[in-house]
Write a protein that holds these residues in place. Structure first.
Motif, mmCIF file in Angstrom:
data_model
loop_
_atom_site.group_PDB
_atom_site.id
_atom_site.type_symbol
_atom_site.label_atom_id
_atom_site.label_comp_id
_atom_site.label_asym_id
_atom_site.label_seq_id
_atom_site.Cartn_x
_atom_site.Cartn_y
_atom_site.Cartn_z
ATOM 1 N N UNK A 252 0.905 -1.062 0.054
ATOM 2 C CA UNK A 252 0.187 0.066 -0.102
ATOM 3 C C UNK A 252 0.820 1.121 -0.056
ATOM 4 N N UNK A 253 2.123 1.103 0.787
ATOM 5 C CA UNK A 253 2.855 2.423 0.721
ATOM 6 C C UNK A 253 3.624 2.599 -0.311
ATOM 7 N N UNK A 254 3.676 1.304 -0.907
ATOM 8 C CA UNK A 254 4.811 1.357 -2.414
ATOM 9 C C UNK A 254 3.563 1.968 -3.621
ATOM 10 N N UNK A 255 2.389 1.500 -3.362
ATOM 11 C CA UNK A 255 1.485 2.324 -4.365
ATOM 12 C C UNK A 255 1.495 3.634 -4.318
ATOM 13 N N UNK A 256 1.481 4.241 -3.171
ATOM 14 C CA UNK A 256 1.461 5.835 -2.852
ATOM 15 C C UNK A 256 2.596 6.406 -3.295
#
Length: 226
Positions: free
Chosen positions: A198-202
């Motif tokens: 989720x952090x990588x997507x952001x």
């Protein structure tokens, strides 16, 4: 080839997830860490970053993006503060990221392609955790730096933003007991850790042109930490 992004702390955990996600979205990622397959360098050596840029990084450009993910966590109560460990943490978390930002901005200006800078912060800047006051101070410094960079260079097409992750199950949090983890989870809306994906997507969104209207911001990816 896709637009080039320099990523620190790329060899494991969140950094590896960011690297994979950026590559899947068409970016060419050059990693930088002590064990990177791309550029091996210890970010505690702040005084050598100028040589690093001119001797290794510059030839791999021009760069469109910079993701400042590498971090060192010195966790302890403030009353036990050790100056040498504190300086070591500031060298890696603050001074090295500032110096790399300096040279990456120069690279972006020289290539005249604009660019996007993303710094990884910590939820501890906003929600206190026992033993993290010194670590949070380094991340708070980076957040202030990022916001002012966005104002300095926005007119020339360079953006600077912060991703502030919540608690993740990474090597940095590996020493926490199950009781400590449970207490932390109770402070977010989903009662569970945030996924590194989720952090990588952001991060990928902020690096990409899809976020071209966003700069000078802190975006929390934290499962609604309260």
């Amino acid at each position: 080839m896709g637009k080039k992004v320099l990523l620190t702390g790329d060899s494991r955990g969140l950094g590896l997830a960011i690297k994979d996600k950026l590559k899947k979205n068409g970016f060419e990622v050059i990693g930088l860490s002590r064990s990177s397959k791309d550029i091996q360098f210890d970010l505690k050596n702040v005084e050598k970053i100028k040589d690093l840029y001119f001797n290794k990084i510059k030839a791999l450009g021009p760069f469109y993006g910079f993701v400042n993910n590498a971090a060192f966590a010195y966790d302890d109560l403030a009353t036990n503060m050790n100056l040498n460990k504190l300086k070591h943490m500031f060298d890696i978390n603050v001074f090295s990221s500032m110096m790399l930002t300096k040279y990456l901005i120069r690279d972006m200006l020289l290539s005249r392609i604009g660019g996007s800078i993303v710094h990884i912060s910590s939820i501890s800047v906003y929600t206190g955790y026992k033993g993290l006051s010194m670590y949070a101070a380094t991340k708070g410094a980076v957040e202030s730096f990022s916001k002012n960079i966005s104002r300095e260079w926005g007119s020339l097409g360079i953006r600077s933003n912060i991703i502030c992750p919540g608690f993740m199950d990474t090597e940095m949090s590996g020493n926490l007991s199950q009781e400590q983890r449970s207490k932390i989870f109770k402070r977010n809306s989903f009662l569970k850790e945030i996924e590194v994906e989720d952090v990588a997507d952001a991060v990928t969104y902020l690096i990409s042109e899809k976020s071209k209207g966003i700069t000078g911001q802190v975006i929390n990816v934290d499962n609604g930490t309260l």
